[in-house]
Design an enzyme around this catalytic site. Structure first.
Site, PDB file in Angstrom:
ATOM      1  CE1 TYR A  16       0.137  -5.630  -6.585  1.00  0.00           C
ATOM      2  CE2 TYR A  16      -2.256  -7.059  -6.704  1.00  0.00           C
ATOM      3  CZ  TYR A  16      -0.807  -6.075  -6.236  1.00  0.00           C
ATOM      4  OH  TYR A  16      -1.287  -5.472  -4.673  1.00  0.00           O
ATOM      5  CD  GLU A  70      -4.227 -15.211  -1.638  1.00  0.00           C
ATOM      6  OE1 GLU A  70      -4.119 -13.570  -1.116  1.00  0.00           O
ATOM      7  OE2 GLU A  70      -3.999 -16.215  -2.098  1.00  0.00           O
ATOM      8  CG  ASN A  72      -7.162  -2.988  -5.302  1.00  0.00           C
ATOM      9  OD1 ASN A  72      -7.314  -1.809  -5.868  1.00  0.00           O
ATOM     10  ND2 ASN A  72      -6.856  -2.926  -4.245  1.00  0.00           N
ATOM     11  CB  ALA A 111      -0.771  -0.434   1.252  1.00  0.00           C
TER      12      ALA A 111
HETATM   13  C1  COA Z   1      -2.300  -0.336  -5.710  1.00  0.00           C
HETATM   14  C2  COA Z   1      -1.536   0.290  -5.151  1.00  0.00           C
HETATM   15  C3  COA Z   1      -0.467  -0.290  -4.017  1.00  0.00           C
HETATM   16  C4  COA Z   1      -0.738   0.971  -6.090  1.00  0.00           C
HETATM   17  O1  COA Z   1       0.251   1.694  -5.666  1.00  0.00           O
HETATM   18  P1  COA Z   1       1.268   3.462  -6.467  1.00  0.00           P
HETATM   19  O2  COA Z   1       2.432   3.902  -6.028  1.00  0.00           O
HETATM   20  O3  COA Z   1      -0.159   4.720  -6.381  1.00  0.00           O
HETATM   21  O4  COA Z   1       1.566   2.758  -7.718  1.00  0.00           O
HETATM   22  P2  COA Z   1       2.785   3.257  -8.423  1.00  0.00           P
HETATM   23  O5  COA Z   1       2.312   4.811  -8.445  1.00  0.00           O
HETATM   24  O6  COA Z   1       4.033   2.188  -8.636  1.00  0.00           O
HETATM   25  O7  COA Z   1       2.010   2.660 -10.225  1.00  0.00           O
HETATM   26  C5  COA Z   1       2.627   1.637 -10.659  1.00  0.00           C
HETATM   27  C6  COA Z   1       2.297   1.923 -12.054  1.00  0.00           C
HETATM   28  O8  COA Z   1       0.443   0.643 -11.005  1.00  0.00           O
HETATM   29  C7  COA Z   1      -0.775   1.027 -11.945  1.00  0.00           C
HETATM   30  N1  COA Z   1      -1.584   1.749 -11.658  1.00  0.00           N
HETATM   31  C8  COA Z   1      -1.578   2.480 -10.096  1.00  0.00           C
HETATM   32  N2  COA Z   1      -2.296   3.115  -9.606  1.00  0.00           N
HETATM   33  C9  COA Z   1      -3.087   3.104 -10.887  1.00  0.00           C
HETATM   34  C10 COA Z   1      -4.880   3.867 -11.056  1.00  0.00           C
HETATM   35  N3  COA Z   1      -4.753   4.118  -9.948  1.00  0.00           N
HETATM   36  N4  COA Z   1      -5.809   2.946 -12.507  1.00  0.00           N
HETATM   37  C11 COA Z   1      -4.752   2.852 -13.521  1.00  0.00           C
HETATM   38  N5  COA Z   1      -3.515   1.979 -13.246  1.00  0.00           N
HETATM   39  C12 COA Z   1      -2.687   1.753 -11.813  1.00  0.00           C
HETATM   40  C13 COA Z   1       0.101   1.899 -13.805  1.00  0.00           C
HETATM   41  O9  COA Z   1       0.674   0.960 -14.464  1.00  0.00           O
HETATM   42  C14 COA Z   1       0.995   2.510 -13.033  1.00  0.00           C
HETATM   43  O10 COA Z   1       1.770   3.132 -13.637  1.00  0.00           O
HETATM   44  P3  COA Z   1       2.014   4.445 -14.601  1.00  0.00           P
HETATM   45  O11 COA Z   1       1.477   5.502 -12.971  1.00  0.00           O
HETATM   46  O12 COA Z   1       3.272   4.947 -14.446  1.00  0.00           O
HETATM   47  O13 COA Z   1       0.697   4.575 -15.063  1.00  0.00           O
HETATM   48  C15 COA Z   1      -2.207   2.089  -4.379  1.00  0.00           C
HETATM   49  O14 COA Z   1      -3.430   2.162  -5.324  1.00  0.00           O
HETATM   50  C16 COA Z   1      -3.204   0.906  -2.426  1.00  0.00           C
HETATM   51  O15 COA Z   1      -2.395   1.372  -2.254  1.00  0.00           O
HETATM   52  N6  COA Z   1      -4.153   1.119  -2.764  1.00  0.00           N
HETATM   53  C17 COA Z   1      -4.503   0.654  -1.745  1.00  0.00           C
HETATM   54  C18 COA Z   1      -3.989  -0.080  -1.114  1.00  0.00           C
HETATM   55  C19 COA Z   1      -4.646  -1.343  -2.012  1.00  0.00           C
HETATM   56  O16 COA Z   1      -5.241  -1.371  -2.371  1.00  0.00           O
HETATM   57  N7  COA Z   1      -3.454  -2.418  -2.384  1.00  0.00           N
HETATM   58  C20 COA Z   1      -3.222  -3.901  -2.981  1.00  0.00           C
HETATM   59  C21 COA Z   1      -4.076  -4.805  -2.232  1.00  0.00           C
HETATM   60  S1  COA Z   1      -3.898  -5.621  -3.109  1.00  0.00           S
END
Ligand code: COA
Length: 150
Positions: free
Chosen positions: A120, A108, A113, A75
């Site tokens: 991923y 998972e 999401n 996260a």
């Molecule tokens: C999922 C999560 C960890 C992603 O973290 P993040 O630091 O924002 O992700 P990144 O900036 O490294 O993104 C990497 C790539 O993922 C994809 N991505 C990330 N967030 C996205 C979004 N909201 N919509 C579409 N693509 C997305 C994109 O391809 C992105 O690359 P880009 O920014 O160059 O387009 C974050 O949204 C989060 O903390 N969510 C809540 C907790 C959660 O659901 N965790 C996963 C549980 S399985």
């Protein structure tokens, strides 16, 4: 990753920050004892990203299951999203798995999401199955795996 964040292992002193972040990131947050036991457990790969002033901005918890590194949690704080933190942590997990002789990484994720699934899939994870009613609210989980050997 540049100089904006440092990476380190979480310690017990991080539990308060982790629990606060968790409330902002998940609808089914881990309670403090989960973090404590994962921080203290053997066979884990856990990392936090912290800003220069020390504030925790993202975190990852993984556990080995034989030769598979299971991503239990990743996260980034809502105000720090789309800055590459999630990808950075997932890449660290993959590097650790490779260097440790692991065969795969698995996780998972909720089918809805889309941010996490996009992250991923962008890293080469495949959807390999579904766990019915995996989450407390009855949602199924999508199982995603990345093979790194064999
Ligand atoms: C999922 C999560 C960890 C992603 O973290 P993040 O630091 O924002 O992700 P990144 O900036 O490294 O993104 C990497 C790539 O993922 C994809 N991505 C990330 N967030 C996205 C979004 N909201 N919509 C579409 N693509 C997305 C994109 O391809 C992105 O690359 P880009 O920014 O160059 O387009 C974050 O949204 C989060 O903390 N969510 C809540 C907790 C959660 O659901 N965790 C996963 C549980 S399985």
């Amino acid at each position: 990753m540049g100089l904006r964040w440092a990476v380190r292992e979480p310690q017990l002193g991080d539990v308060r920050s982790l629990v606060e972040a968790e409330l902002a990131c998940f609808e089914d947050p881990w309670p403090p004892p989960f973090f404590i036991s994962e921080i203290l457990a053997e066979g884990r790969f856990n990392r936090v990203l912290v800003e220069p002033a020390g504030a925790l901005v993202a975190y990852l918890f993984c556990a080995w299951q034989f030769l598979d590194l299971h991503v239990l949690k990743v996260a980034a704080l809502p105000v720090r999203r789309r800055q590459g933190l999630g990808r950075t942590l997932m890449e660290l997990a993959e590097r650790h798995a490779r260097e440790s002789g692991g065969e795969s990484l698995t996780l998972e994720v909720r089918p809805g999401n889309l941010a996490a699934i996009a992250l991923y899939e962008g890293l080469g994870y495949d959807r390999v199955g579904r766990r019915p009613r995996y989450y407390a609210n009855g949602d199924d989980a999508v199982i995603m795996t990345k093979r790194i050997s064999g």
